[in-house]
Design a protein around this motif. Structure first.
Motif, PDB file in Angstrom:
ATOM      1  N   SER A 101      15.783  13.458  -6.962  1.00 39.84           N
ATOM      2  CA  SER A 101      15.058  11.898  -7.089  1.00 39.84           C
ATOM      3  C   SER A 101      13.589  12.047  -7.141  1.00 39.84           C
ATOM      4  O   SER A 101      13.272  13.105  -6.495  1.00 39.84           O
ATOM      5  N   GLU A 102      13.103  11.177  -7.701  1.00 37.71           N
ATOM      6  CA  GLU A 102      11.683  10.908  -7.871  1.00 37.71           C
ATOM      7  C   GLU A 102      11.326   9.993  -6.858  1.00 37.71           C
ATOM      8  O   GLU A 102      12.143   8.801  -7.123  1.00 37.71           O
ATOM      9  N   ARG A 103      10.239  10.098  -6.041  1.00 37.41           N
ATOM     10  CA  ARG A 103      10.105   9.091  -5.152  1.00 37.41           C
ATOM     11  C   ARG A 103       8.654   8.748  -5.108  1.00 37.41           C
ATOM     12  O   ARG A 103       7.712   9.637  -5.486  1.00 37.41           O
ATOM     13  N   VAL A 104       8.078   7.467  -5.145  1.00 42.45           N
ATOM     14  CA  VAL A 104       6.575   7.297  -5.222  1.00 42.45           C
ATOM     15  C   VAL A 104       6.435   6.858  -3.772  1.00 42.45           C
ATOM     16  O   VAL A 104       6.992   6.010  -3.119  1.00 42.45           O
ATOM     17  N   VAL A 105       5.274   7.712  -3.273  1.00 43.88           N
ATOM     18  CA  VAL A 105       4.918   7.780  -1.856  1.00 43.88           C
ATOM     19  C   VAL A 105       3.610   7.369  -1.625  1.00 43.88           C
ATOM     20  O   VAL A 105       2.797   7.851  -2.184  1.00 43.88           O
ATOM     21  N   HIS A 106       3.480   6.475  -0.788  1.00 48.50           N
ATOM     22  CA  HIS A 106       1.980   6.278  -0.166  1.00 48.50           C
ATOM     23  C   HIS A 106       1.589   7.323   1.031  1.00 48.50           C
ATOM     24  O   HIS A 106       2.225   7.016   2.048  1.00 48.50           O
TER      25      HIS A 106
END
Length: 177
Positions: free
Chosen positions: A87-92
């Motif tokens: 999966s692609e995750r957008v993370v801070h």
């Protein structure tokens, strides 16, 4: 660059003069951009134990995440979970933590809206995103990671399985030797 995770683990958890010296020498010969990423890693990483890393981590991924963590810049990560799903995750990214030979990224998963931890050996690509964020004040990444490991047995089971494989391999070597 492949020696960085090991040097930093030694440097962060012990008073190891050799590791400090090697890290300083490496920093002096790095191009400015990589030296800045190394500084970011030194300033954003924590360790929970004095174990040597036994899981390979791509140095370029570690350094890019350190840069993003230090600059409070979101990242997109390609992540493979323990079941092999990608999966692609957008993370801070809040902090990097080394725990018993594994590196973890702690941060806010934008899609899930939850604080998460990601094993770096399961991250296959990192892309810096535009913008910045403010991490929560007083966030203790190592404490969060240890709590997550206890609360989610599947995470702990991965570590136990890894230990069992190492013990089995060591026993096989003793019986053959």
């Amino acid at each position: 660059m492949a020696v960085l995770p090991g040097l930093l683990t030694r440097r962060s958890t012990t008073a190891d003069f050799a590791a400090d010296s090697a890290t300083a020498k490496l920093r002096r010969v790095l191009p400015a951009r990589l030296a800045a990423r190394l500084d970011a890693l030194i300033n954003t990483a924590e360790a929970t134990s004095d174990a040597r890393p036994d899981v390979a981590v791509e140095s370029s991924i570690l350094l890019l995440l350190a840069e993003a963590t230090g600059e409070h810049q979101p990242v997109a990560v390609d992540y493979v979970d323990r079941n092999g799903r990608s999966s692609e995750r957008v993370v801070h990214p809040y902090r990097l933590v080394e725990h018993h030979g594994r590196w973890y990224l702690t941060g806010q998963d934008s899609d899930k809206g939850e604080l998460r931890q990601f094993r770096l050996d399961r991250i296959t690509a990192v892309t810096m995103r535009s913008g910045t964020f403010t991490p929560p004040a007083g966030f203790e990444a190592a404490a969060h990671l240890l709590s997550a490991l206890v609360e989610h047995p599947s995470i702990l089971n991965d570590a136990v399985r890894g230990l069992a494989r190492r013990l089995s391999a060591a026993a096989d070597g003793e019986f053959r030797g």
